[in-house]
Design a protein around this motif. Structure first.
Motif, PDB file in Angstrom:
ATOM      1  N   LYS A 249      39.728 -53.941  37.987  1.00 25.11           N
ATOM      2  CA  LYS A 249      39.833 -55.255  38.624  1.00 25.11           C
ATOM      3  C   LYS A 249      41.273 -55.754  38.573  1.00 25.11           C
ATOM      4  N   THR A 250      41.972 -55.485  37.466  1.00 17.93           N
ATOM      5  CA  THR A 250      43.391 -55.831  37.362  1.00 17.93           C
ATOM      6  C   THR A 250      44.154 -55.245  38.537  1.00 17.93           C
ATOM      7  N   CYS A 251      43.946 -53.956  38.774  1.00 21.15           N
ATOM      8  CA  CYS A 251      44.662 -53.268  39.848  1.00 21.15           C
ATOM      9  C   CYS A 251      44.236 -53.778  41.218  1.00 21.15           C
ATOM     10  N   LYS A 252      42.949 -54.107  41.361  1.00 26.16           N
ATOM     11  CA  LYS A 252      42.449 -54.649  42.621  1.00 26.16           C
ATOM     12  C   LYS A 252      43.058 -56.018  42.923  1.00 26.16           C
ATOM     13  N   GLN A 253      43.277 -56.811  41.882  1.00 24.62           N
ATOM     14  CA  GLN A 253      43.879 -58.123  42.092  1.00 24.62           C
ATOM     15  C   GLN A 253      45.324 -57.996  42.552  1.00 24.62           C
ATOM     16  N   VAL A 254      46.028 -56.991  42.031  1.00 21.30           N
ATOM     17  CA  VAL A 254      47.414 -56.761  42.438  1.00 21.30           C
ATOM     18  C   VAL A 254      47.471 -56.174  43.848  1.00 21.30           C
ATOM     19  N   SER A 255      46.606 -55.193  44.117  1.00 21.04           N
ATOM     20  CA  SER A 255      46.609 -54.481  45.406  1.00 21.04           C
ATOM     21  C   SER A 255      45.219 -54.554  46.033  1.00 21.04           C
ATOM     22  N   PRO A 256      44.895 -55.651  46.707  1.00 25.60           N
ATOM     23  CA  PRO A 256      43.520 -55.872  47.162  1.00 25.60           C
ATOM     24  C   PRO A 256      43.206 -55.368  48.568  1.00 25.60           C
ATOM     25  N   PHE A 257      44.179 -54.792  49.267  1.00 22.80           N
ATOM     26  CA  PHE A 257      44.002 -54.584  50.694  1.00 22.80           C
ATOM     27  C   PHE A 257      43.291 -53.283  51.069  1.00 22.80           C
ATOM     28  N   GLY A 258      43.143 -52.364  50.133  1.00 21.86           N
ATOM     29  CA  GLY A 258      42.502 -51.106  50.469  1.00 21.86           C
ATOM     30  C   GLY A 258      43.388 -50.163  51.257  1.00 21.86           C
ATOM     31  N   ASN A 259      44.711 -50.349  51.181  1.00 18.70           N
ATOM     32  CA  ASN A 259      45.618 -49.394  51.810  1.00 18.70           C
ATOM     33  C   ASN A 259      45.567 -48.067  51.067  1.00 18.70           C
ATOM     34  N   VAL A 260      45.932 -47.005  51.737  1.00 19.21           N
ATOM     35  CA  VAL A 260      45.925 -45.690  51.102  1.00 19.21           C
ATOM     36  C   VAL A 260      47.323 -45.091  51.123  1.00 19.21           C
TER      37      VAL A 260
END
Length: 327
Positions: free
Chosen positions: A144-155
């Motif tokens: 969740k920490t990482c999702k909050q920093v990078s939430p856009f789902g880019n690859v």
């Protein structure tokens, strides 16, 4: 706001026959279009002024949050330094330790096992400051920490580019540096360093939508670009005629987000390497300094890149390791 829309159009909130309502970002407002027998009107409701609650909505929101915490709440690392997620001054205007860490994660992701067909001494990684969406304080790291920093789902992807394309990208990204304007396309780098001479006027060619259409016509603001060579442990001057492997998110490299059209037509080496938040978490899991809880510690000394001789690395400094100098 709706008032701004009205001011920019004809005073009615319309562009031609289209009625506009502006909601802003981060669920701050709700746009409302009201249809009655007397006509159609538009308005915007400021949610910060709403003091009531609807139990059914609150319960559903709590349930969704519980699902997210259960799915992404696994603790897998710990950081001992605050990571700078500020916008301006911050990731959209200057180097930060969080920008460094994300770029390093990209570099590590595409080189870690040697399976991708790239020369490791010629790999560079970039990440745009606008994609960094949260501060992370010292403490436990979860997905969740990482999702909050990078939430856009880019690859992540990997492209083969020339040194000239790298120079053009850095110059384009730095066109607002030293002004009062933040830039979501400001580039953080791994495996590279560069200077921005803010006193030199910007002469990058862009169209009316701020998309790159040509190199700087005057003296470049970005100078002294250097690329890290792992074999020699040194940063060597960028060769504009040389080919480099460039890692980044598809938003920038493939979709030409933020206007990075200089990469249009570049050769794709590898696509869909990993989703943005997983790039961060995978890198974090490789750190050393594992404690009694079995958690890696995210410090400079524990990074796998600390083994790279001469590599610029300083996660304890909120302003990064000195990869970007604004003069």
């Amino acid at each position: 706001t709706l008032d701004e829309v009205k001011a920019a159009t004809d005073g009615t909130g319309k562009v031609g026959d289209t009625l506009l309502t502006s909601t802003g970002t981060a669920a701050a407002n709700v746009g409302v279009v009201t249809i009655t027998k007397d006509g159609i009107t538009a308005s915007s409701v400021d949610l910060s002024k709403y003091e009531g609650s609807v139990k059914a909505v609150a319960d559903r929101a709590a349930a969704i949050k519980a699902e997210i915490d259960a799915e992404y709440g696994e603790v897998f690392a710990k950081t001992e330094a605050d990571l700078n997620g500020e916008r301006d001054p911050g990731n959209r205007t200057e180097e930060t330790n969080l920008g460094d860490l994300i770029a390093d994660a990209l570099l590590w992701e595409v080189t870690k096992d040697g399976s991708l067909p790239v020369a490791k001494e010629n790999v560079v990684a970039i990440t745009n400051g606008g994609g960094i969406r949260a501060d992370e304080k010292a403490g436990y790291w979860t997905f969740k920490t990482c999702k909050q920093v990078s939430p856009f789902g880019n690859v992540a992807c990997l492209m083969s580019v020339t040194g000239k394309q790298i120079q053009d990208a850095l110059e384009f990204a730095a066109r607002f540096a030293g002004t009062e304007k933040e830039n979501g396309g400001f580039l953080h780098v791994a495996g590279a360093s560069y200077e921005i001479h803010a006193d030199i006027p910007n002469t990058v060619q862009t169209d009316e939508k701020n998309v790159w259409i040509g190199s700087a016509t005057g003296t470049p603001r970005v100078q002294n670009v250097k690329i890290y060579n792992k074999a020699s442990g040194t940063y060597e001057p960028l060769d504009e005629s040389k080919t480099y492997a460039l890692a980044g998110m598809n938003y920038t490299l493939r979709n030409l987000g933020d206007g990075f059209a200089m990469f249009d037509g570049a050769e794709l080496i590898k696509d869909y390497v990993s989703e943005d938040y997983l790039v961060m978490s995978t890198y974090a899991m490789t750190f050393g300094g594992v404690d009694a809880e079995g958690l890696p510690h995210l410090t400079t000394a524990n990074s796998p890149l600390a083994d790279y001789p001469g590599y610029l690395l300083d996660y304890e400094n909120p302003y990064g390791a000195g990869r970007i100098s604004i003069l």
